[in-house]
Design a protein around this motif. Sequence first.
Motif, PDB file in Angstrom:
ATOM      1  N   VAL A 234       0.817  -1.229   0.000  1.00 20.60           N
ATOM      2  CA  VAL A 234       0.000   0.000   0.000  1.00 20.60           C
ATOM      3  C   VAL A 234       0.839   1.262   0.000  1.00 20.60           C
ATOM      4  N   GLY A 235       2.159   1.138   0.010  1.00 20.21           N
ATOM      5  CA  GLY A 235       3.018   2.318  -0.027  1.00 20.21           C
ATOM      6  C   GLY A 235       3.223   2.934   1.341  1.00 20.21           C
ATOM      7  N   PRO A 236       3.616   4.230   1.384  1.00 21.93           N
ATOM      8  CA  PRO A 236       3.912   4.882   2.667  1.00 21.93           C
ATOM      9  C   PRO A 236       2.675   4.970   3.562  1.00 21.93           C
ATOM     10  N   VAL A 237       2.876   4.618   4.838  1.00 19.94           N
ATOM     11  CA  VAL A 237       1.804   4.713   5.825  1.00 19.94           C
ATOM     12  C   VAL A 237       2.364   5.483   7.011  1.00 19.94           C
ATOM     13  N   THR A 238       1.870   6.699   7.211  1.00 23.07           N
ATOM     14  CA  THR A 238       2.341   7.539   8.315  1.00 23.07           C
ATOM     15  C   THR A 238       1.401   7.377   9.503  1.00 23.07           C
ATOM     16  N   VAL A 239       1.963   7.073  10.649  1.00 26.72           N
ATOM     17  CA  VAL A 239       1.142   6.769  11.821  1.00 26.72           C
ATOM     18  C   VAL A 239       1.650   7.511  13.045  1.00 26.72           C
ATOM     19  N   ASN A 240       0.720   7.779  13.959  1.00 27.71           N
ATOM     20  CA  ASN A 240       1.086   8.257  15.286  1.00 27.71           C
ATOM     21  C   ASN A 240       1.470   7.050  16.139  1.00 27.71           C
ATOM     22  N   CYS A 241       2.413   7.262  17.043  1.00 28.92           N
ATOM     23  CA  CYS A 241       2.898   6.171  17.897  1.00 28.92           C
ATOM     24  C   CYS A 241       2.590   6.499  19.354  1.00 28.92           C
ATOM     25  N   ASP A 242       1.820   5.651  19.984  1.00 27.73           N
ATOM     26  CA  ASP A 242       1.529   5.814  21.405  1.00 27.73           C
ATOM     27  C   ASP A 242       1.970   4.551  22.139  1.00 27.73           C
ATOM     28  N   VAL A 243       2.634   4.748  23.284  1.00 30.02           N
ATOM     29  CA  VAL A 243       3.178   3.639  24.059  1.00 30.02           C
ATOM     30  C   VAL A 243       2.548   3.637  25.444  1.00 30.02           C
ATOM     31  N   LEU A 244       1.965   2.515  25.824  1.00 29.15           N
ATOM     32  CA  LEU A 244       1.367   2.342  27.143  1.00 29.15           C
ATOM     33  C   LEU A 244       2.221   1.357  27.933  1.00 29.15           C
ATOM     34  N   ASP A 245       2.679   1.762  29.099  1.00 28.46           N
ATOM     35  CA  ASP A 245       3.510   0.899  29.936  1.00 28.46           C
ATOM     36  C   ASP A 245       2.650  -0.027  30.781  1.00 28.46           C
ATOM     37  N   ILE A 246       2.963  -1.314  30.768  1.00 30.36           N
ATOM     38  CA  ILE A 246       2.357  -2.287  31.668  1.00 30.36           C
ATOM     39  C   ILE A 246       3.375  -2.506  32.778  1.00 30.36           C
ATOM     40  N   VAL A 247       3.275  -1.719  33.819  1.00 34.99           N
ATOM     41  CA  VAL A 247       4.345  -1.624  34.809  1.00 34.99           C
ATOM     42  C   VAL A 247       4.583  -2.942  35.516  1.00 34.99           C
ATOM     43  N   ASP A 248       3.507  -3.641  35.896  1.00 30.94           N
ATOM     44  CA  ASP A 248       3.688  -4.854  36.693  1.00 30.94           C
ATOM     45  C   ASP A 248       4.314  -5.994  35.906  1.00 30.94           C
ATOM     46  N   ARG A 249       4.293  -5.931  34.568  1.00 33.55           N
ATOM     47  CA  ARG A 249       4.912  -6.963  33.742  1.00 33.55           C
ATOM     48  C   ARG A 249       6.180  -6.473  33.052  1.00 33.55           C
ATOM     49  N   ASP A 250       6.507  -5.189  33.220  1.00 38.31           N
ATOM     50  CA  ASP A 250       7.651  -4.594  32.524  1.00 38.31           C
ATOM     51  C   ASP A 250       7.517  -4.806  31.014  1.00 38.31           C
ATOM     52  N   GLN A 251       6.328  -4.480  30.502  1.00 41.00           N
ATOM     53  CA  GLN A 251       6.028  -4.621  29.082  1.00 41.00           C
ATOM     54  C   GLN A 251       5.467  -3.299  28.561  1.00 41.00           C
ATOM     55  N   ARG A 252       5.409  -3.178  27.225  1.00 39.67           N
ATOM     56  CA  ARG A 252       4.870  -1.966  26.613  1.00 39.67           C
ATOM     57  C   ARG A 252       3.919  -2.340  25.480  1.00 39.67           C
ATOM     58  N   VAL A 253       2.792  -1.636  25.436  1.00 41.96           N
ATOM     59  CA  VAL A 253       1.869  -1.755  24.317  1.00 41.96           C
ATOM     60  C   VAL A 253       2.157  -0.592  23.371  1.00 41.96           C
ATOM     61  N   VAL A 254       2.482  -0.899  22.121  1.00 45.55           N
ATOM     62  CA  VAL A 254       2.758   0.120  21.113  1.00 45.55           C
ATOM     63  C   VAL A 254       1.580   0.145  20.144  1.00 45.55           C
ATOM     64  N   ILE A 255       0.953   1.309  19.998  1.00 41.71           N
ATOM     65  CA  ILE A 255      -0.248   1.454  19.164  1.00 41.71           C
ATOM     66  C   ILE A 255       0.035   2.437  18.046  1.00 41.71           C
ATOM     67  N   TYR A 256      -0.207   2.002  16.810  1.00 41.87           N
ATOM     68  CA  TYR A 256      -0.005   2.846  15.630  1.00 41.87           C
ATOM     69  C   TYR A 256      -1.373   3.210  15.053  1.00 41.87           C
ATOM     70  N   THR A 257      -1.645   4.511  14.943  1.00 39.61           N
ATOM     71  CA  THR A 257      -2.909   4.975  14.374  1.00 39.61           C
ATOM     72  C   THR A 257      -2.628   6.069  13.352  1.00 39.61           C
ATOM     73  N   ALA A 258      -3.474   6.138  12.333  1.00 41.90           N
ATOM     74  CA  ALA A 258      -3.334   7.169  11.294  1.00 41.90           C
ATOM     75  C   ALA A 258      -4.294   8.317  11.567  1.00 41.90           C
ATOM     76  N   ALA A 259      -3.936   9.485  11.107  1.00 45.52           N
ATOM     77  CA  ALA A 259      -4.802  10.656  11.276  1.00 45.52           C
ATOM     78  C   ALA A 259      -6.118  10.441  10.544  1.00 45.52           C
ATOM     79  N   PRO A 260      -7.252  10.794  11.180  1.00 48.78           N
ATOM     80  CA  PRO A 260      -8.556  10.597  10.542  1.00 48.78           C
ATOM     81  C   PRO A 260      -8.640  11.308   9.197  1.00 48.78           C
ATOM     82  N   GLY A 261      -9.157  10.607   8.196  1.00 48.82           N
ATOM     83  CA  GLY A 261      -9.342  11.192   6.876  1.00 48.82           C
ATOM     84  C   GLY A 261      -8.096  11.272   6.019  1.00 48.82           C
ATOM     85  N   SER A 262      -6.985  10.768   6.507  1.00 48.86           N
ATOM     86  CA  SER A 262      -5.716  10.850   5.766  1.00 48.86           C
ATOM     87  C   SER A 262      -5.571   9.662   4.820  1.00 48.86           C
TER      88      SER A 262
END
Length: 283
Positions: A234-262
């Motif tokens: 699909v070619g270039p995909v530009t996304v926002n990156c948000d990271v949520l820390d799961i402190v008790d497991r020492d893990q991270r959730v990484v979420i990639y989302t695109a701007a609405p309508g882009s």
Amino acid sequence: MDRQELADFLRSRRERITPAEVGLAAGPRRRTPGLRREEVAQLAYISTEYYTRLEQARAPHPSREVLAQLARALRLSDAERGHLHDLAGTPQGPPPGPSREVRQSIVDLLHRLPQAAAIVLSASHEVIAWNDLAAALMEDFSALSRRDRNLVRRAFLGPHREGGRLYGVSDAEEFARSSVQHLRATAARYPDDPEVTALVEELRAGSEEFARLWAAHDVTAAPTLCKTFDHPVVGPVTVNCDVLDIVDRDQRVVIYTAAPGSPSEEALRLLSVVGTQRMGVAG
């Protein structure tokens, strides 16, 4: 050491686990709720006699290694593991290595984000959970060995290193730096974990770039707020990156989302329909 409380706690944890949960056949004549004592002993790699004495409040002080084996065999949570050590009068000490067990609620969350690509990273940068859209955007993680799902190893030693970038990301250099900084902090938190130690040694020996970044001793990584994936379909995909820390497991959730309508949102929508079908992804 509170022998009686320890005995009662072990018995209560044993009785709540079904044989099927640990891959054992229930059998037609099972009268004991949960697991039998000999089954727990087998799973914990200790003698049935010793485990029986623990449940009878007659055993000597268990070692930290025995407690770790019991916690694993009885599938204790982090809080229960700490309680087990408290009852045995043995300080728990630092965890032996990064947790790879993802809570079911987190796995469910990933699959409730149909318009976002999401992964869970362990402290050593191993992808340990993902949703279909993440597999379509990045790669089919289900087709990779556990070893090849480590993003630091992929970044510095993967086949793309010959003139390419991991997933064609726009921030390849920044990711390389930040992954080394995260890994250095992880190595300090888990100094006795053989997998982390082996990973660092492998990367130092196999990548001059990693060795140079490792020698800088940096541990503070700037957050990545946006990046572009150069996807082969699909070619270039530009996304926002948000990271949520799961402190008790020492893990991270990484979420990639695109701007609405882009155009990138449309690209992700297309991937959600054809990408996983094309690659046969299992999240």
